[in-house]
Design a protein around this motif. Structure first.
Motif, PDB file in Angstrom:
ATOM      1  N   VAL A  12      42.212  36.911  43.811  1.00 49.57           N
ATOM      2  CA  VAL A  12      42.058  36.274  45.115  1.00 49.57           C
ATOM      3  C   VAL A  12      41.548  37.317  46.102  1.00 49.57           C
ATOM      4  O   VAL A  12      42.226  38.317  46.369  1.00 49.57           O
ATOM      5  N   ALA A  13      40.359  37.104  46.617  1.00 55.80           N
ATOM      6  CA  ALA A  13      39.780  38.058  47.564  1.00 55.80           C
ATOM      7  C   ALA A  13      40.539  38.013  48.876  1.00 55.80           C
ATOM      8  O   ALA A  13      40.702  36.955  49.478  1.00 55.80           O
ATOM      9  N   VAL A  14      41.032  39.182  49.324  1.00 50.42           N
ATOM     10  CA  VAL A  14      41.827  39.287  50.544  1.00 50.42           C
ATOM     11  C   VAL A  14      41.216  40.349  51.444  1.00 50.42           C
ATOM     12  O   VAL A  14      40.859  41.445  50.982  1.00 50.42           O
ATOM     13  N   SER A  15      41.086  40.055  52.707  1.00 50.52           N
ATOM     14  CA  SER A  15      40.552  41.020  53.657  1.00 50.52           C
ATOM     15  C   SER A  15      41.634  42.002  54.070  1.00 50.52           C
ATOM     16  O   SER A  15      42.746  41.617  54.425  1.00 50.52           O
ATOM     17  N   ALA A  16      41.312  43.300  54.019  1.00 54.43           N
ATOM     18  CA  ALA A  16      42.230  44.364  54.411  1.00 54.43           C
ATOM     19  C   ALA A  16      41.518  45.282  55.390  1.00 54.43           C
ATOM     20  O   ALA A  16      40.286  45.268  55.488  1.00 54.43           O
ATOM     21  N   PRO A  17      42.272  46.105  56.154  1.00 53.04           N
ATOM     22  CA  PRO A  17      41.641  46.991  57.141  1.00 53.04           C
ATOM     23  C   PRO A  17      40.559  47.893  56.570  1.00 53.04           C
ATOM     24  O   PRO A  17      39.562  48.188  57.238  1.00 53.04           O
ATOM     25  N   ASN A  18      40.718  48.353  55.320  1.00 58.49           N
ATOM     26  CA  ASN A  18      39.751  49.274  54.734  1.00 58.49           C
ATOM     27  C   ASN A  18      38.685  48.582  53.904  1.00 58.49           C
ATOM     28  O   ASN A  18      37.845  49.245  53.297  1.00 58.49           O
ATOM     29  N   GLY A  19      38.687  47.252  53.868  1.00 60.27           N
ATOM     30  CA  GLY A  19      37.695  46.534  53.082  1.00 60.27           C
ATOM     31  C   GLY A  19      38.322  45.430  52.257  1.00 60.27           C
ATOM     32  O   GLY A  19      39.527  45.175  52.323  1.00 60.27           O
ATOM     33  N   LEU A  20      37.489  44.785  51.460  1.00 58.97           N
ATOM     34  CA  LEU A  20      37.944  43.672  50.635  1.00 58.97           C
ATOM     35  C   LEU A  20      38.745  44.185  49.451  1.00 58.97           C
ATOM     36  O   LEU A  20      38.326  45.111  48.762  1.00 58.97           O
ATOM     37  N   VAL A  21      39.908  43.590  49.212  1.00 60.72           N
ATOM     38  CA  VAL A  21      40.704  43.901  48.033  1.00 60.72           C
ATOM     39  C   VAL A  21      40.920  42.602  47.266  1.00 60.72           C
ATOM     40  O   VAL A  21      40.885  41.519  47.839  1.00 60.72           O
ATOM     41  N   VAL A  22      41.150  42.725  45.951  1.00 57.92           N
ATOM     42  CA  VAL A  22      41.236  41.528  45.118  1.00 57.92           C
ATOM     43  C   VAL A  22      42.454  41.613  44.208  1.00 57.92           C
ATOM     44  O   VAL A  22      42.337  41.946  43.022  1.00 57.92           O
ATOM     45  N   PRO A  23      43.657  41.323  44.731  1.00 61.30           N
ATOM     46  CA  PRO A  23      44.844  41.278  43.882  1.00 61.30           C
ATOM     47  C   PRO A  23      44.793  40.078  42.946  1.00 61.30           C
ATOM     48  O   PRO A  23      44.054  39.116  43.188  1.00 61.30           O
ATOM     49  N   VAL A  24      45.590  40.133  41.884  1.00 53.31           N
ATOM     50  CA  VAL A  24      45.495  39.145  40.810  1.00 53.31           C
ATOM     51  C   VAL A  24      46.774  38.323  40.703  1.00 53.31           C
ATOM     52  O   VAL A  24      47.882  38.868  40.656  1.00 53.31           O
ATOM     53  N   ILE A  25      46.615  37.007  40.672  1.00 54.74           N
ATOM     54  CA  ILE A  25      47.734  36.088  40.406  1.00 54.74           C
ATOM     55  C   ILE A  25      47.767  35.865  38.897  1.00 54.74           C
ATOM     56  O   ILE A  25      46.897  35.203  38.335  1.00 54.74           O
ATOM     57  N   ARG A  26      48.770  36.432  38.228  1.00 56.62           N
ATOM     58  CA  ARG A  26      48.851  36.363  36.770  1.00 56.62           C
ATOM     59  C   ARG A  26      49.327  34.987  36.314  1.00 56.62           C
ATOM     60  O   ARG A  26      50.195  34.369  36.933  1.00 56.62           O
ATOM     61  N   ASN A  27      48.766  34.513  35.192  1.00 53.06           N
ATOM     62  CA  ASN A  27      49.168  33.244  34.585  1.00 53.06           C
ATOM     63  C   ASN A  27      49.249  32.126  35.618  1.00 53.06           C
ATOM     64  O   ASN A  27      50.225  31.383  35.694  1.00 53.06           O
ATOM     65  N   ALA A  28      48.200  32.005  36.402  1.00 53.04           N
ATOM     66  CA  ALA A  28      48.183  31.000  37.464  1.00 53.04           C
ATOM     67  C   ALA A  28      48.313  29.594  36.915  1.00 53.04           C
ATOM     68  O   ALA A  28      48.818  28.694  37.595  1.00 53.04           O
ATOM     69  N   GLU A  29      47.857  29.375  35.674  1.00 52.51           N
ATOM     70  CA  GLU A  29      47.908  28.026  35.092  1.00 52.51           C
ATOM     71  C   GLU A  29      49.332  27.521  34.900  1.00 52.51           C
ATOM     72  O   GLU A  29      49.578  26.315  34.830  1.00 52.51           O
ATOM     73  N   SER A  30      50.291  28.443  34.838  1.00 53.58           N
ATOM     74  CA  SER A  30      51.684  28.043  34.593  1.00 53.58           C
ATOM     75  C   SER A  30      52.549  28.088  35.854  1.00 53.58           C
ATOM     76  O   SER A  30      53.742  27.802  35.790  1.00 53.58           O
ATOM     77  N   LEU A  31      51.968  28.441  37.004  1.00 56.21           N
ATOM     78  CA  LEU A  31      52.730  28.557  38.242  1.00 56.21           C
ATOM     79  C   LEU A  31      52.737  27.239  39.014  1.00 56.21           C
ATOM     80  O   LEU A  31      51.782  26.460  38.945  1.00 56.21           O
ATOM     81  N   SER A  32      53.801  27.026  39.766  1.00 56.91           N
ATOM     82  CA  SER A  32      53.887  25.856  40.624  1.00 56.91           C
ATOM     83  C   SER A  32      53.123  26.124  41.921  1.00 56.91           C
ATOM     84  O   SER A  32      52.730  27.255  42.212  1.00 56.91           O
ATOM     85  N   PHE A  33      52.938  25.078  42.725  1.00 57.10           N
ATOM     86  CA  PHE A  33      52.283  25.260  44.016  1.00 57.10           C
ATOM     87  C   PHE A  33      53.054  26.260  44.868  1.00 57.10           C
ATOM     88  O   PHE A  33      52.455  27.118  45.528  1.00 57.10           O
ATOM     89  N   ALA A  34      54.377  26.162  44.869  1.00 58.95           N
ATOM     90  CA  ALA A  34      55.197  27.061  45.689  1.00 58.95           C
ATOM     91  C   ALA A  34      55.055  28.505  45.231  1.00 58.95           C
ATOM     92  O   ALA A  34      54.942  29.416  46.054  1.00 58.95           O
TER      93      ALA A  34
END
Length: 424
Positions: free
Chosen positions: A290-312
């Protein structure tokens, strides 16, 4: 007795970093585990904690200098006594100063000016980088009245510019005049034309190299579609209060698109795959970057196993990433991996764009702003909240038919969210 401060282990395959900022100076008192420096790596900024309580003795690396893992970058004198030979500073210079010298010094060290305004140099004054200092002086704003959005609440260039534009942080009449570095009107009455050179951060250099590499090596192509957001907006409006009360997190749009992307990947697995040599690697899981804007530039942290996660669970993860990206607290492991990327330029007002694939991934989904547009439904012209979607993909792996099918599957799920509930 002095204690060496070394560059910590920074993660797999990362052997060096750049000194981004010194948070403490020679002679400053530090406690154990208190951050004393900020390091910039290819992926994220990390802080170097003090190994002991004591006083900063000497700094062995300059801001912008590249240092290796385990290299000694500073020394700390143990105990309450000050360092034996701290680096000299202007405030400790015993020589008397002339009035002209004091004026020059004040212009060069605005932090001291701000500390005095707050009632002394007790450490409460904001820490300003050279570029931020220049902007503060140029625009005549009081940094103590500005809320910083950078790491640990420090001021960024954007914070100062926003405050200057709003006029809410102007200095009083007792504020000192601008320094000689501030732009002044030329003799002919025209404004002076100034330039400022600022070294690219290590993170920004890496972003540039990776994105250019993707354009050079992959056969990138972008296909578009639009989606009617009526059903999702109605669903959010109906359940947002109950959702927030039960899960203690806001129900956003990103959760719907991540779930829809995961479902679409089942029908079009190549979008979630990658090329490795002369082989195609398919994944039975979806790790969404998921591309996220940060003070030093764009960072892209990862949501692991998103297919098995709930909306919450998805919304909580996104919220946590966003908060820690602004404060520079994301870890190396959270930035690595990812099988597919979603970039939401709509939060900044983007109508349409062609995002660039993040290698070694093969596709990226770009989301854009929602706006009311006239569309034809059942032979009638109606107004609907519409959004453009863009899928940039590597044509070496993904055919045009597959790319279009993938976007259509997402469109179907967003326009009828019940499909995500019953796995259609």
């Amino acid at each position: 007795m002095s204690q060496d401060v070394k560059v910590p282990t920074l993660g797999e395959s990362i052997t060096e970093a750049t000194i981004g900022e010194w948070l403490k100076q020679p002679g400053d008192r530090v406690e154990m585990d208190e951050p004393i420096a900020s390091l910039e790596t290819d992926k994220v900024a990390v802080e170097v904690p003090s190994p002991v309580a004591g006083t900063i003795g000497e700094l062995l690396a300059e801001v912008g200098e590249t240092v290796q893992v385990d290299a000694v970058i500073a020394r700390i004198e143990d105990g309450d006594a000050p360092a034996t030979s701290p680096a000299p500073s202007k405030s400790e210079d015993p020589k008397p100063k002339k009035a002209d010298d004091e004026q020059v010094e004040r212009a060069e060290t605005p932090d001291a000016e701000f500390a005095a305004k707050d009632g002394g140099s007790d450490g409460d004054s904001p820490h300003l980088s050279p570029s931020v200092r220049r902007l503060v002086l140029e625009h005549g704003v009081d940094p103590t009245k500005i809320k910083g959005t950078g790491k640990d609440g420090r001021l960024t260039r954007e914070d100062v510019l926003d405050a200057a534009k709003s006029g809410k942080a102007k200095k009083g009449d007792d504020a000192p005049a601008k320094s000689d570095s501030a732009p002044a009107a030329a003799s002919d009455g025209k404004p002076a034309r100034t330039e400022e050179r600022q070294r690219m951060t290590r993170l920004r250099q890496t972003i540039a190299k990776r994105l250019k590499s993707a354009q050079n090596e992959a056969a990138l192509l972008t296909t578009f579609n639009d989606v009617d957001m009526t059903a999702v907006i109605d669903t959010r409006s109906k359940y947002k209060d109950l959702f927030a009360k039960k899960h203690d997190v806001r129900l956003g749009f990103m959760g719907f698109f991540i779930k829809a992307a995961c479902l679409a990947a089942r029908d079009v697995p190549s979008v979630n795959a990658r090329i490795e040599g002369d082989e195609i690697v398919y994944h039975d899981y979806v790790d969404v970057s998921v591309a996220v804007s940060a003070p030093n530039g764009l960072v892209v942290p990862v949501i692991r196993n998103a297919e098995s996660l709930s909306f919450a669970e998805i919304e909580k993860t996104i919220g946590d990433f966003g908060a820690r990206a602004k404060s520079g607290k994301l870890t190396m492991d959270e930035m690595q991996g990812g099988t597919f990327t979603i970039s939401n330029g709509g939060v900044f007002g983007s109508l349409m764009s062609t995002p660039i694939v993040n290698p070694p991934q093969s596709a990226v989904l770009g989301l854009h702003r929602i706006e009311d547009r006239a569309v034809v439904i059942d032979g009638e012209i109606v107004i609907r909240p519409m959004m453009y979607m863009a899928l940039t993909y590597d044509h070496r792996l993904i055919d045009g038919r597959e790319a279009v099918t993938y976007l259509v599957r997402i469109k179907e799920a967003i326009e009828d969210p019940a499909r995500m509930l019953i796995d259609l």
